[in-house]
Motif scaffolding. Sequence first.
Motif, PDB file in Angstrom:
ATOM      1  N   ARG A   1       2.259   1.728  -3.495  1.00 43.00           N
ATOM      2  CA  ARG A   1       1.191   2.198  -4.380  1.00 43.00           C
ATOM      3  C   ARG A   1       0.928   3.689  -4.176  1.00 43.00           C
ATOM      4  O   ARG A   1       0.747   4.443  -5.115  1.00 43.00           O
ATOM      5  CB  ARG A   1      -0.121   1.473  -4.071  1.00 43.00           C
ATOM      6  CG  ARG A   1      -0.304   0.209  -4.814  1.00 43.00           C
ATOM      7  CD  ARG A   1      -1.627  -0.478  -4.416  1.00 43.00           C
ATOM      8  NE  ARG A   1      -1.477  -1.913  -4.618  1.00 43.00           N
ATOM      9  CZ  ARG A   1      -1.481  -2.486  -5.824  1.00 43.00           C
ATOM     10  NH1 ARG A   1      -1.674  -1.760  -6.908  1.00 43.00           N
ATOM     11  NH2 ARG A   1      -1.291  -3.778  -5.945  1.00 43.00           N
ATOM     12  N   HIS A   2       0.889   4.061  -2.909  1.00 42.84           N
ATOM     13  CA  HIS A   2       0.629   5.456  -2.575  1.00 42.84           C
ATOM     14  C   HIS A   2       1.736   6.354  -3.137  1.00 42.84           C
ATOM     15  O   HIS A   2       1.475   7.383  -3.745  1.00 42.84           O
ATOM     16  CB  HIS A   2       0.539   5.591  -1.055  1.00 42.84           C
ATOM     17  CG  HIS A   2       0.342   6.992  -0.575  1.00 42.84           C
ATOM     18  ND1 HIS A   2      -0.817   7.688  -0.794  1.00 42.84           N
ATOM     19  CD2 HIS A   2       1.164   7.834   0.089  1.00 42.84           C
ATOM     20  CE1 HIS A   2      -0.698   8.891  -0.274  1.00 42.84           C
ATOM     21  NE2 HIS A   2       0.491   9.011   0.265  1.00 42.84           N
TER      22      HIS A   2
ATOM     23  N   PRO B   1       0.821  -1.227   0.000  1.00 44.11           N
ATOM     24  CA  PRO B   1       0.000   0.000   0.000  1.00 44.11           C
ATOM     25  C   PRO B   1       0.846   1.265   0.000  1.00 44.11           C
ATOM     26  O   PRO B   1       0.517   2.252  -0.673  1.00 44.11           O
ATOM     27  CB  PRO B   1      -0.813  -0.122   1.292  1.00 44.11           C
ATOM     28  CG  PRO B   1      -0.849  -1.579   1.602  1.00 44.11           C
ATOM     29  CD  PRO B   1       0.422  -2.163   1.058  1.00 44.11           C
ATOM     30  N   ARG B   2       1.976   1.232   0.724  1.00 42.29           N
ATOM     31  CA  ARG B   2       2.821   2.424   0.766  1.00 42.29           C
ATOM     32  C   ARG B   2       3.495   2.664  -0.582  1.00 42.29           C
ATOM     33  O   ARG B   2       3.662   3.803  -1.019  1.00 42.29           O
ATOM     34  CB  ARG B   2       3.848   2.304   1.891  1.00 42.29           C
ATOM     35  CG  ARG B   2       3.184   2.394   3.274  1.00 42.29           C
ATOM     36  CD  ARG B   2       4.139   2.016   4.384  1.00 42.29           C
ATOM     37  NE  ARG B   2       5.236   2.964   4.481  1.00 42.29           N
ATOM     38  CZ  ARG B   2       6.375   2.716   5.132  1.00 42.29           C
ATOM     39  NH1 ARG B   2       6.569   1.548   5.710  1.00 42.29           N
ATOM     40  NH2 ARG B   2       7.310   3.647   5.199  1.00 42.29           N
TER      41      ARG B   2
ATOM     42  N   ARG C   1       1.012   8.825  -6.437  1.00 40.93           N
ATOM     43  CA  ARG C   1       0.753  10.232  -6.125  1.00 40.93           C
ATOM     44  C   ARG C   1       0.879  11.108  -7.357  1.00 40.93           C
ATOM     45  O   ARG C   1       0.188  12.086  -7.531  1.00 40.93           O
ATOM     46  CB  ARG C   1       1.733  10.692  -5.062  1.00 40.93           C
ATOM     47  CG  ARG C   1       1.172  11.727  -4.171  1.00 40.93           C
ATOM     48  CD  ARG C   1       1.931  11.801  -2.881  1.00 40.93           C
ATOM     49  NE  ARG C   1       3.355  11.593  -3.090  1.00 40.93           N
ATOM     50  CZ  ARG C   1       4.174  11.202  -2.129  1.00 40.93           C
ATOM     51  NH1 ARG C   1       3.721  10.970  -0.924  1.00 40.93           N
ATOM     52  NH2 ARG C   1       5.447  11.036  -2.363  1.00 40.93           N
TER      53      ARG C   1
END
Lengths: 257, 257
Positions: free
Chosen positions: A227-228, A224-225, A232
Amino acid sequence: MNKPFEQVRFVMVHPSHPGNVGAAARAIKTMGFHDLCLVAPRFPDVLEQPDAQSLASGATDVLASVRIVPSLEDALAPVTLAFALTARARVLGPPVCDIREAAQISCQHIQDTSNARVAVVLGTERSGLTNDDVALCQRVCHIPANPEYSSLNVAQALQLAAWELRYTLASAASVPLLPSTEGQAHEGDQAAPGEKVQAFMTHWEQAITEVGFLDPAHPKKLMPRMRHMFGRNALSHDEVDMLRGLCTAMIKAARKR
Amino acid sequence: MNKPFEQVRFVMVHPSHPGNVGAAARAIKTMGFHDLCLVAPRFPDVLEQPDAQSLASGATDVLASVRIVPSLEDALAPVTLAFALTARARVLGPPVCDIREAAQISCQHIQDTSNARVAVVLGTERSGLTNDDVALCQRVCHIPANPEYSSLNVAQALQLAAWELRYTLASAASVPLLPSTEGQAHEGDQAAPGEKVQAFMTHWEQAITEVGFLDPAHPKKLMPRMRHMFGRNALSHDEVDMLRGLCTAMIKAARKR
Protein backbone atom coordinates in the motif's frame (compact mmCIF):
# COMPACT_ATOMS: atom_id res chain seq x y z
CA MET A 1 6.12 39.23 -28.33
CA ASN A 2 5.01 39.17 -24.75
CA LYS A 3 4.68 42.60 -23.15
CA PRO A 4 7.03 42.32 -20.14
CA PHE A 5 9.69 40.76 -22.36
CA GLU A 6 9.73 43.97 -24.42
CA GLN A 7 10.56 45.95 -21.29
CA VAL A 8 13.95 44.34 -20.76
CA ARG A 9 17.15 45.52 -22.44
CA PHE A 10 20.54 43.85 -22.40
CA VAL A 11 23.54 46.16 -22.64
CA MET A 12 27.11 45.11 -23.48
CA VAL A 13 29.70 47.78 -22.69
CA HIS A 14 32.71 47.89 -25.05
CA PRO A 15 32.40 44.32 -26.36
CA SER A 16 35.59 43.32 -28.13
CA HIS A 17 34.79 39.88 -29.61
CA PRO A 18 32.15 39.78 -32.36
CA GLY A 19 31.52 36.11 -31.51
CA ASN A 20 30.36 37.11 -28.03
CA VAL A 21 27.90 39.60 -29.49
CA GLY A 22 26.46 36.90 -31.74
CA ALA A 23 26.27 34.43 -28.85
CA ALA A 24 24.60 37.09 -26.72
CA ALA A 25 21.97 37.71 -29.40
CA ARG A 26 21.24 34.00 -29.51
CA ALA A 27 21.13 33.69 -25.72
CA ILE A 28 18.61 36.47 -25.24
CA LYS A 29 16.44 35.25 -28.10
CA THR A 30 16.24 31.73 -26.65
CA MET A 31 14.80 33.35 -23.54
CA GLY A 32 12.25 35.41 -25.43
CA PHE A 33 13.98 38.82 -25.37
CA HIS A 34 15.12 40.89 -28.31
CA ASP A 35 16.53 44.22 -27.14
CA LEU A 36 20.33 44.20 -27.26
CA CYS A 37 22.34 47.41 -27.07
CA LEU A 38 26.11 47.80 -27.55
CA VAL A 39 28.07 50.66 -26.06
CA ALA A 40 31.04 51.68 -28.21
CA PRO A 41 32.03 48.22 -29.45
CA ARG A 42 35.66 47.71 -30.37
CA PHE A 43 34.70 47.05 -34.00
CA PRO A 44 32.09 49.47 -35.35
CA ASP A 45 31.08 46.85 -37.93
CA VAL A 46 30.81 44.12 -35.27
CA LEU A 47 27.33 43.10 -36.43
CA GLU A 48 28.56 42.25 -39.90
CA GLN A 49 31.56 40.24 -38.74
CA PRO A 50 31.40 36.53 -39.61
CA ASP A 51 31.84 35.40 -35.99
CA ALA A 52 28.90 37.51 -34.86
CA GLN A 53 26.72 36.17 -37.66
CA SER A 54 27.66 32.53 -37.18
CA LEU A 55 27.33 32.51 -33.39
CA ALA A 56 24.00 34.33 -33.57
CA SER A 57 22.77 31.30 -35.47
CA GLY A 58 18.99 31.70 -35.85
CA ALA A 59 18.99 34.99 -33.91
CA THR A 60 20.12 37.19 -36.78
CA ASP A 61 16.90 39.21 -36.38
CA VAL A 62 18.05 40.22 -32.90
CA LEU A 63 21.47 41.03 -34.30
CA ALA A 64 19.94 43.11 -37.09
CA SER A 65 17.99 45.23 -34.61
CA VAL A 66 20.91 45.80 -32.21
CA ARG A 67 21.34 49.44 -31.18
CA ILE A 68 24.87 50.81 -31.11
CA VAL A 69 25.37 53.87 -28.90
CA PRO A 70 28.44 55.86 -27.88
CA SER A 71 27.97 55.81 -24.09
CA LEU A 72 26.31 53.88 -21.30
CA GLU A 73 24.26 56.98 -20.48
CA ASP A 74 22.72 56.69 -23.95
CA ALA A 75 22.01 53.01 -23.51
CA LEU A 76 20.28 53.67 -20.20
CA ALA A 77 18.39 56.78 -21.32
CA PRO A 78 14.94 55.13 -21.39
CA VAL A 79 15.74 52.69 -18.59
CA THR A 80 14.05 52.93 -15.18
CA LEU A 81 15.97 50.18 -13.36
CA ALA A 82 19.46 49.06 -14.37
CA PHE A 83 21.42 46.14 -12.94
CA ALA A 84 25.19 46.06 -13.28
CA LEU A 85 26.11 42.39 -13.68
CA THR A 86 29.55 42.06 -12.17
CA ALA A 87 31.85 39.42 -10.78
CA ARG A 88 33.84 41.66 -8.48
CA ALA A 89 32.47 42.99 -5.22
CA ARG A 90 32.51 46.78 -4.91
CA VAL A 91 33.41 48.53 -1.73
CA LEU A 92 31.10 51.41 -2.42
CA GLY A 93 28.22 51.12 -4.80
CA PRO A 94 24.59 50.26 -5.34
CA PRO A 95 22.96 47.50 -3.30
CA VAL A 96 23.98 43.98 -4.28
CA CYS A 97 21.77 41.00 -5.10
CA ASP A 98 22.07 37.79 -7.06
CA ILE A 99 20.50 37.29 -10.49
CA ARG A 100 17.48 35.49 -9.11
CA GLU A 101 16.75 38.36 -6.74
CA ALA A 102 17.40 40.76 -9.60
CA ALA A 103 14.76 38.98 -11.67
CA GLN A 104 12.26 39.22 -8.81
CA ILE A 105 13.00 42.90 -8.25
CA SER A 106 12.64 43.52 -11.99
CA CYS A 107 9.36 41.70 -12.15
CA GLN A 108 7.97 43.67 -9.23
CA HIS A 109 9.19 46.89 -10.83
CA ILE A 110 7.49 46.05 -14.14
CA GLN A 111 4.25 45.26 -12.35
CA ASP A 112 4.36 48.46 -10.31
CA THR A 113 5.52 50.93 -12.94
CA SER A 114 3.63 51.42 -16.16
CA ASN A 115 6.59 52.75 -18.13
CA ALA A 116 9.14 50.40 -16.58
CA ARG A 117 12.25 49.57 -18.57
CA VAL A 118 14.75 47.20 -17.00
CA ALA A 119 18.36 46.81 -18.16
CA VAL A 120 21.03 44.24 -17.45
CA VAL A 121 24.47 45.73 -18.08
CA LEU A 122 27.56 43.64 -18.75
CA GLY A 123 31.13 44.85 -18.99
CA THR A 124 33.95 44.04 -21.33
CA GLU A 125 35.25 40.52 -21.56
CA ARG A 126 38.56 41.46 -20.03
CA SER A 127 37.96 43.99 -17.31
CA GLY A 128 34.25 44.08 -16.59
CA LEU A 129 32.50 47.30 -15.69
CA THR A 130 34.28 50.36 -14.36
CA ASN A 131 33.14 52.03 -11.16
CA ASP A 132 31.74 54.85 -13.28
CA ASP A 133 29.66 52.36 -15.28
CA VAL A 134 28.38 50.75 -12.08
CA ALA A 135 27.48 54.15 -10.66
CA LEU A 136 25.00 54.63 -13.53
CA CYS A 137 23.08 51.55 -12.41
CA GLN A 138 20.60 51.32 -9.55
CA ARG A 139 21.69 47.86 -8.48
CA VAL A 140 24.62 45.49 -8.70
CA CYS A 141 23.94 41.83 -9.30
CA HIS A 142 26.16 38.76 -9.16
CA ILE A 143 26.05 35.22 -10.40
CA PRO A 144 27.08 33.15 -7.38
CA ALA A 145 29.27 30.71 -9.30
CA ASN A 146 31.92 28.35 -7.92
CA PRO A 147 34.30 30.67 -6.04
CA GLU A 148 37.24 28.51 -7.04
CA TYR A 149 36.35 28.71 -10.73
CA SER A 150 33.83 31.32 -11.75
CA SER A 151 34.96 31.52 -15.35
CA LEU A 152 31.71 32.43 -17.13
CA ASN A 153 32.10 34.36 -20.35
CA VAL A 154 29.82 37.30 -21.11
CA ALA A 155 27.44 35.26 -23.28
CA GLN A 156 27.08 32.61 -20.59
CA ALA A 157 26.52 35.21 -17.89
CA LEU A 158 23.93 36.87 -20.06
CA GLN A 159 22.29 33.51 -20.75
CA LEU A 160 21.86 32.88 -17.02
CA ALA A 161 20.55 36.39 -16.33
CA ALA A 162 18.09 36.13 -19.24
CA TRP A 163 16.93 32.73 -18.01
CA GLU A 164 16.23 34.11 -14.53
CA LEU A 165 14.28 37.02 -15.97
CA ARG A 166 12.33 34.75 -18.28
CA TYR A 167 11.42 32.31 -15.53
CA THR A 168 10.25 35.01 -13.14
CA LEU A 169 8.43 37.15 -15.70
CA ALA A 170 6.68 34.17 -17.26
CA SER A 171 5.66 32.79 -13.86
CA ALA A 172 4.29 36.15 -12.78
CA ALA A 173 2.38 36.61 -16.02
CA SER A 174 1.17 33.03 -15.52
CA VAL A 175 2.28 32.34 -19.06
CA PRO A 176 2.53 28.58 -19.37
CA LEU A 177 6.26 27.85 -19.35
CA LEU A 178 5.92 24.35 -20.71
CA PRO A 179 4.08 23.54 -23.91
CA SER A 180 0.52 22.63 -23.10
CA THR A 181 -0.33 18.96 -23.32
CA GLU A 182 -4.02 19.83 -23.11
CA GLY A 183 -4.79 18.33 -26.47
CA GLN A 184 -3.05 15.07 -25.63
CA ALA A 185 -4.55 14.84 -22.16
CA HIS A 186 -6.12 11.46 -21.79
CA GLU A 187 -8.65 10.67 -19.13
CA GLY A 188 -6.87 7.45 -18.26
CA ASP A 189 -3.85 9.48 -17.18
CA GLN A 190 -5.83 11.14 -14.41
CA ALA A 191 -5.36 9.91 -10.87
CA ALA A 192 -7.69 7.10 -9.90
CA PRO A 193 -9.97 7.85 -6.96
CA GLY A 194 -9.55 6.09 -3.62
CA GLU A 195 -12.32 3.55 -4.09
CA LYS A 196 -10.81 2.35 -7.35
CA VAL A 197 -7.39 2.02 -5.74
CA GLN A 198 -8.85 0.18 -2.74
CA ALA A 199 -10.65 -2.29 -5.00
CA PHE A 200 -7.35 -2.91 -6.77
CA MET A 201 -5.53 -3.46 -3.46
CA THR A 202 -8.07 -6.13 -2.53
CA HIS A 203 -7.57 -7.80 -5.90
CA TRP A 204 -3.79 -7.50 -5.51
CA GLU A 205 -3.87 -9.11 -2.08
CA GLN A 206 -5.82 -12.01 -3.56
CA ALA A 207 -3.38 -12.35 -6.48
CA ILE A 208 -0.20 -12.33 -4.41
CA THR A 209 -1.82 -14.82 -2.04
CA GLU A 210 -2.77 -17.19 -4.84
CA VAL A 211 0.72 -17.21 -6.34
CA GLY A 212 2.00 -18.15 -2.90
CA PHE A 213 3.81 -14.92 -2.04
CA LEU A 214 1.54 -13.76 0.76
CA ASP A 215 0.86 -16.38 3.40
CA PRO A 216 -2.43 -15.43 5.12
CA ALA A 217 -1.24 -17.26 8.24
CA HIS A 218 1.90 -15.10 8.34
CA PRO A 219 1.09 -11.95 6.39
CA LYS A 220 3.99 -10.05 7.94
CA LYS A 221 3.82 -6.45 6.79
CA LEU A 222 3.46 -7.26 3.10
CA MET A 223 0.16 -5.52 2.42
CA PRO A 224 1.00 -2.33 4.36
CA ARG A 225 4.28 -2.19 2.46
CA MET A 226 2.52 -2.70 -0.87
CA ARG A 227 0.00 0.00 0.00
CA HIS A 228 2.78 2.35 0.95
CA MET A 229 4.67 1.66 -2.28
CA PHE A 230 1.71 2.00 -4.64
CA GLY A 231 0.22 4.85 -2.64
CA ARG A 232 3.29 7.06 -2.66
CA ASN A 233 2.44 8.33 -6.08
CA ALA A 234 -1.13 8.55 -7.27
CA LEU A 235 -1.90 5.63 -9.58
CA SER A 236 -3.73 6.62 -12.75
CA HIS A 237 -6.92 4.98 -14.03
CA ASP A 238 -4.92 3.27 -16.77
CA GLU A 239 -2.33 1.98 -14.32
CA VAL A 240 -4.98 0.52 -12.02
CA ASP A 241 -6.62 -1.15 -15.02
CA MET A 242 -3.27 -2.55 -16.13
CA LEU A 243 -2.48 -3.87 -12.66
CA ARG A 244 -5.91 -5.48 -12.37
CA GLY A 245 -5.22 -7.24 -15.65
CA LEU A 246 -2.04 -8.54 -14.07
CA CYS A 247 -3.95 -9.71 -10.97
CA THR A 248 -6.33 -11.68 -13.16
CA ALA A 249 -3.39 -13.28 -15.04
CA MET A 250 -1.64 -14.18 -11.76
CA ILE A 251 -4.74 -15.83 -10.32
CA LYS A 252 -5.39 -17.72 -13.53
CA ALA A 253 -1.78 -18.94 -13.70
CA ALA A 254 -1.88 -20.07 -10.06
CA ARG A 255 -5.14 -21.98 -10.48
CA LYS A 256 -3.97 -23.85 -13.57
CA ARG A 257 -1.83 -26.13 -11.43
CA MET B 1 34.28 19.96 -2.37
CA ASN B 2 30.87 20.45 -0.87
CA LYS B 3 29.06 17.21 -0.04
CA PRO B 4 25.79 17.62 -1.98
CA PHE B 5 27.73 18.78 -5.04
CA GLU B 6 29.50 15.42 -5.09
CA GLN B 7 26.15 13.64 -5.32
CA VAL B 8 25.28 15.06 -8.73
CA ARG B 9 26.39 13.49 -12.00
CA PHE B 10 26.00 14.92 -15.49
CA VAL B 11 25.63 12.38 -18.27
CA MET B 12 26.04 13.09 -22.00
CA VAL B 13 24.69 10.33 -24.22
CA HIS B 14 26.60 9.80 -27.49
CA PRO B 15 28.19 13.26 -27.67
CA SER B 16 29.56 13.86 -31.13
CA HIS B 17 31.40 17.20 -30.84
CA PRO B 18 34.49 17.26 -28.64
CA GLY B 19 34.02 21.02 -28.20
CA ASN B 20 30.69 20.42 -26.50
CA VAL B 21 32.28 18.01 -24.05
CA GLY B 22 34.91 20.61 -23.18
CA ALA B 23 32.28 23.33 -22.81
CA ALA B 24 30.20 20.99 -20.64
CA ALA B 25 33.17 20.34 -18.34
CA ARG B 26 33.66 24.06 -17.97
CA ALA B 27 29.95 24.71 -17.39
CA ILE B 28 29.64 22.17 -14.60
CA LYS B 29 32.86 23.32 -12.94
CA THR B 30 31.73 26.95 -12.84
CA MET B 31 28.73 25.69 -10.87
CA GLY B 32 30.84 23.66 -8.44
CA PHE B 33 30.24 20.17 -9.84
CA HIS B 34 32.83 17.76 -11.19
CA ASP B 35 31.21 14.43 -12.12
CA LEU B 36 30.79 14.18 -15.90
CA CYS B 37 30.08 10.85 -17.56
CA LEU B 38 29.99 10.16 -21.31
CA VAL B 39 28.03 7.29 -22.82
CA ALA B 40 29.65 5.89 -25.96
CA PRO B 41 30.99 9.15 -27.38
CA ARG B 42 31.42 9.31 -31.14
CA PHE B 43 35.19 9.72 -30.74
CA PRO B 44 36.72 7.39 -28.15
CA ASP B 45 39.61 9.85 -27.73
CA VAL B 46 37.22 12.79 -27.33
CA LEU B 47 38.95 13.96 -24.11
CA GLU B 48 42.27 14.40 -25.90
CA GLN B 49 40.83 16.28 -28.88
CA PRO B 50 42.00 19.90 -29.17
CA ASP B 51 38.45 21.31 -29.19
CA ALA B 52 37.60 19.53 -25.95
CA GLN B 53 40.76 20.79 -24.28
CA SER B 54 40.43 24.38 -25.47
CA LEU B 55 36.74 24.77 -24.63
CA ALA B 56 37.25 23.18 -21.21
CA SER B 57 39.52 26.12 -20.52
CA GLY B 58 40.40 25.96 -16.81
CA ALA B 59 38.25 22.88 -16.26
CA THR B 60 40.76 20.35 -17.57
CA ASP B 61 40.66 18.63 -14.17
CA VAL B 62 36.98 17.83 -14.74
CA LEU B 63 37.83 16.65 -18.24
CA ALA B 64 40.63 14.46 -16.93
CA SER B 65 38.29 12.71 -14.50
CA VAL B 66 35.47 12.12 -17.01
CA ARG B 67 34.12 8.58 -16.99
CA ILE B 68 33.42 6.96 -20.35
CA VAL B 69 30.97 4.04 -20.26
CA PRO B 70 29.36 1.92 -22.99
CA SER B 71 25.69 2.32 -22.01
CA LEU B 72 23.32 4.62 -20.16
CA GLU B 73 22.56 1.76 -17.76
CA ASP B 74 26.23 1.84 -16.74
CA ALA B 75 26.17 5.60 -16.27
CA LEU B 76 23.08 5.32 -14.06
CA ALA B 77 24.17 2.22 -12.12
CA PRO B 78 24.85 4.09 -8.85
CA VAL B 79 22.17 6.74 -9.47
CA THR B 80 19.02 6.92 -7.35
CA LEU B 81 17.22 9.73 -9.21
CA ALA B 82 17.82 10.51 -12.88
CA PHE B 83 16.38 13.40 -14.88
CA ALA B 84 16.19 13.19 -18.66
CA LEU B 85 16.72 16.73 -19.93
CA THR B 86 14.75 16.89 -23.16
CA ALA B 87 13.22 19.44 -25.48
CA ARG B 88 10.48 17.27 -26.89
CA ALA B 89 7.35 16.35 -24.99
CA ARG B 90 6.71 12.61 -24.66
CA VAL B 91 3.26 11.12 -24.79
CA LEU B 92 4.19 8.30 -22.45
CA GLY B 93 7.03 8.73 -20.06
CA PRO B 94 8.14 9.81 -16.64
CA PRO B 95 6.51 12.87 -15.06
CA VAL B 96 7.65 16.19 -16.46
CA CYS B 97 8.98 19.21 -14.61
CA ASP B 98 11.13 22.21 -15.44
CA ILE B 99 14.78 22.50 -14.40
CA ARG B 100 13.97 24.63 -11.36
CA GLU B 101 11.51 22.07 -10.09
CA ALA B 102 14.05 19.37 -10.92
CA ALA B 103 16.60 21.15 -8.73
CA GLN B 104 14.13 21.35 -5.87
CA ILE B 105 13.16 17.68 -6.21
CA SER B 106 16.88 16.76 -6.31
CA CYS B 107 17.64 18.81 -3.24
CA GLN B 108 14.81 17.20 -1.30
CA HIS B 109 15.95 13.75 -2.45
CA ILE B 110 19.51 14.45 -1.31
CA GLN B 111 18.28 15.63 2.07
CA ASP B 112 16.02 12.60 2.52
CA THR B 113 18.26 9.84 1.26
CA SER B 114 21.72 9.26 2.66
CA ASN B 115 23.03 7.42 -0.42
CA ALA B 116 21.34 9.75 -2.92
CA ARG B 117 22.94 10.15 -6.34
CA VAL B 118 21.23 12.47 -8.76
CA ALA B 119 21.90 12.51 -12.51
CA VAL B 120 21.02 14.94 -15.27
CA VAL B 121 21.03 13.13 -18.61
CA LEU B 122 21.43 14.94 -21.94
CA GLY B 123 21.07 13.45 -25.39
CA THR B 124 23.03 13.84 -28.58
CA GLU B 125 23.38 17.24 -30.17
CA ARG B 126 21.30 16.25 -33.15
CA SER B 127 18.51 14.01 -32.00
CA GLY B 128 18.33 14.19 -28.21
CA LEU B 129 17.43 11.20 -26.08
CA THR B 130 15.64 8.13 -27.40
CA ASN B 131 12.51 6.84 -25.69
CA ASP B 132 14.59 3.95 -24.33
CA ASP B 133 17.03 6.41 -22.77
CA VAL B 134 14.19 8.37 -21.22
CA ALA B 135 12.65 5.17 -19.84
CA LEU B 136 15.78 4.64 -17.73
CA CYS B 137 15.19 7.96 -15.98
CA GLN B 138 12.69 8.61 -13.19
CA ARG B 139 11.80 12.09 -14.41
CA VAL B 140 11.80 14.21 -17.53
CA CYS B 141 12.79 17.84 -17.24
CA HIS B 142 12.57 20.71 -19.69
CA ILE B 143 14.08 24.15 -20.05
CA PRO B 144 11.09 26.33 -20.84
CA ALA B 145 12.85 28.48 -23.45
CA ASN B 146 11.28 30.74 -26.06
CA PRO B 147 8.91 28.41 -27.95
CA GLU B 148 9.63 30.28 -31.18
CA TYR B 149 13.38 29.85 -30.81
CA SER B 150 14.56 27.36 -28.24
CA SER B 151 17.95 26.78 -29.81
CA LEU B 152 20.08 25.95 -26.77
CA ASN B 153 23.06 23.73 -27.42
CA VAL B 154 23.93 20.90 -25.03
CA ALA B 155 26.55 22.92 -23.15
CA GLN B 156 24.13 25.83 -22.65
CA ALA B 157 21.36 23.50 -21.51
CA LEU B 158 23.76 21.87 -19.12
CA GLN B 159 24.92 25.27 -17.87
CA LEU B 160 21.36 26.24 -16.98
CA ALA B 161 20.59 22.90 -15.31
CA ALA B 162 23.83 23.09 -13.31
CA TRP B 163 23.04 26.65 -12.27
CA GLU B 164 19.60 25.67 -10.99
CA LEU B 165 21.08 22.79 -9.02
CA ARG B 166 23.81 24.99 -7.61
CA TYR B 167 21.43 27.71 -6.55
CA THR B 168 19.01 25.34 -4.82
CA LEU B 169 21.66 23.14 -3.20
CA ALA B 170 23.65 26.12 -1.96
CA SER B 171 20.54 27.84 -0.59
CA ALA B 172 19.42 24.68 1.16
CA ALA B 173 22.83 24.06 2.67
CA SER B 174 22.93 27.45 4.36
CA VAL B 175 19.56 26.81 5.96
CA PRO B 176 19.75 24.66 9.08
CA LEU B 177 18.78 21.22 7.85
CA LEU B 178 16.05 19.23 9.49
CA PRO B 179 17.02 17.32 12.62
CA SER B 180 19.08 14.36 11.56
CA THR B 181 17.31 11.02 11.44
CA GLU B 182 20.65 9.24 11.06
CA GLY B 183 20.12 7.10 14.16
CA GLN B 184 16.68 5.87 13.11
CA ALA B 185 17.50 5.53 9.44
CA HIS B 186 17.14 2.01 8.15
CA GLU B 187 19.34 1.13 5.23
CA GLY B 188 16.55 -0.74 3.46
CA ASP B 189 14.47 2.45 3.34
CA GLN B 190 17.08 4.18 1.21
CA ALA B 191 16.47 4.54 -2.49
CA ALA B 192 17.74 1.65 -4.57
CA PRO B 193 20.31 2.61 -7.21
CA GLY B 194 19.65 2.30 -10.92
CA GLU B 195 21.37 -1.04 -11.43
CA LYS B 196 19.27 -2.69 -8.74
CA VAL B 197 16.06 -1.28 -10.19
CA GLN B 198 17.03 -2.35 -13.72
CA ALA B 199 17.73 -5.90 -12.53
CA PHE B 200 14.30 -5.95 -10.89
CA MET B 201 12.60 -4.69 -14.08
CA THR B 202 14.17 -7.58 -16.01
CA HIS B 203 12.91 -10.04 -13.39
CA TRP B 204 9.48 -8.39 -13.42
CA GLU B 205 9.23 -8.66 -17.19
CA GLN B 206 10.02 -12.36 -16.92
CA ALA B 207 7.44 -12.86 -14.15
CA ILE B 208 4.56 -11.07 -15.88
CA THR B 209 5.41 -12.99 -19.04
CA GLU B 210 5.36 -16.37 -17.29
CA VAL B 211 1.97 -15.75 -15.69
CA GLY B 212 0.66 -14.97 -19.17
CA PHE B 213 0.06 -11.24 -18.73
CA LEU B 214 2.76 -10.00 -21.09
CA ASP B 215 2.67 -11.63 -24.52
CA PRO B 216 6.18 -11.26 -25.99
CA ALA B 217 4.64 -11.41 -29.47
CA HIS B 218 2.40 -8.46 -28.62
CA PRO B 219 4.09 -6.62 -25.77
CA LYS B 220 2.07 -3.46 -26.40
CA LYS B 221 3.39 -0.74 -24.11
CA LEU B 222 3.24 -2.83 -20.97
CA MET B 223 6.88 -2.61 -19.96
CA PRO B 224 7.25 1.14 -20.62
CA ARG B 225 4.09 1.67 -18.58
CA MET B 226 5.39 -0.52 -15.77
CA ARG B 227 8.72 1.34 -15.79
CA HIS B 228 6.89 4.62 -15.71
CA MET B 229 4.72 3.53 -12.80
CA PHE B 230 7.49 2.07 -10.65
CA GLY B 231 9.97 4.77 -11.63
CA ARG B 232 7.80 7.69 -10.61
CA ASN B 233 8.90 7.38 -7.05
CA ALA B 234 12.29 5.99 -6.14
CA LEU B 235 11.84 2.38 -5.00
CA SER B 236 13.68 1.55 -1.80
CA HIS B 237 16.04 -1.40 -1.34
CA ASP B 238 13.41 -3.17 0.76
CA GLU B 239 10.70 -2.60 -1.82
CA VAL B 240 12.84 -3.96 -4.64
CA ASP B 241 13.65 -7.00 -2.49
CA MET B 242 9.96 -7.50 -1.74
CA LEU B 243 8.99 -7.21 -5.40
CA ARG B 244 11.71 -9.65 -6.43
CA GLY B 245 10.29 -12.12 -3.92
CA LEU B 246 6.94 -11.67 -5.64
CA CYS B 247 8.56 -12.25 -9.07
CA THR B 248 10.01 -15.53 -7.82
CA ALA B 249 6.61 -16.60 -6.44
CA MET B 250 4.86 -15.70 -9.70
CA ILE B 251 7.34 -17.66 -11.81
CA LYS B 252 7.12 -20.65 -9.48
CA ALA B 253 3.32 -20.59 -9.55
CA ALA B 254 3.25 -20.38 -13.34
CA ARG B 255 5.66 -23.29 -13.76
CA LYS B 256 3.76 -25.59 -11.40
CA ARG B 257 1.14 -26.23 -14.01
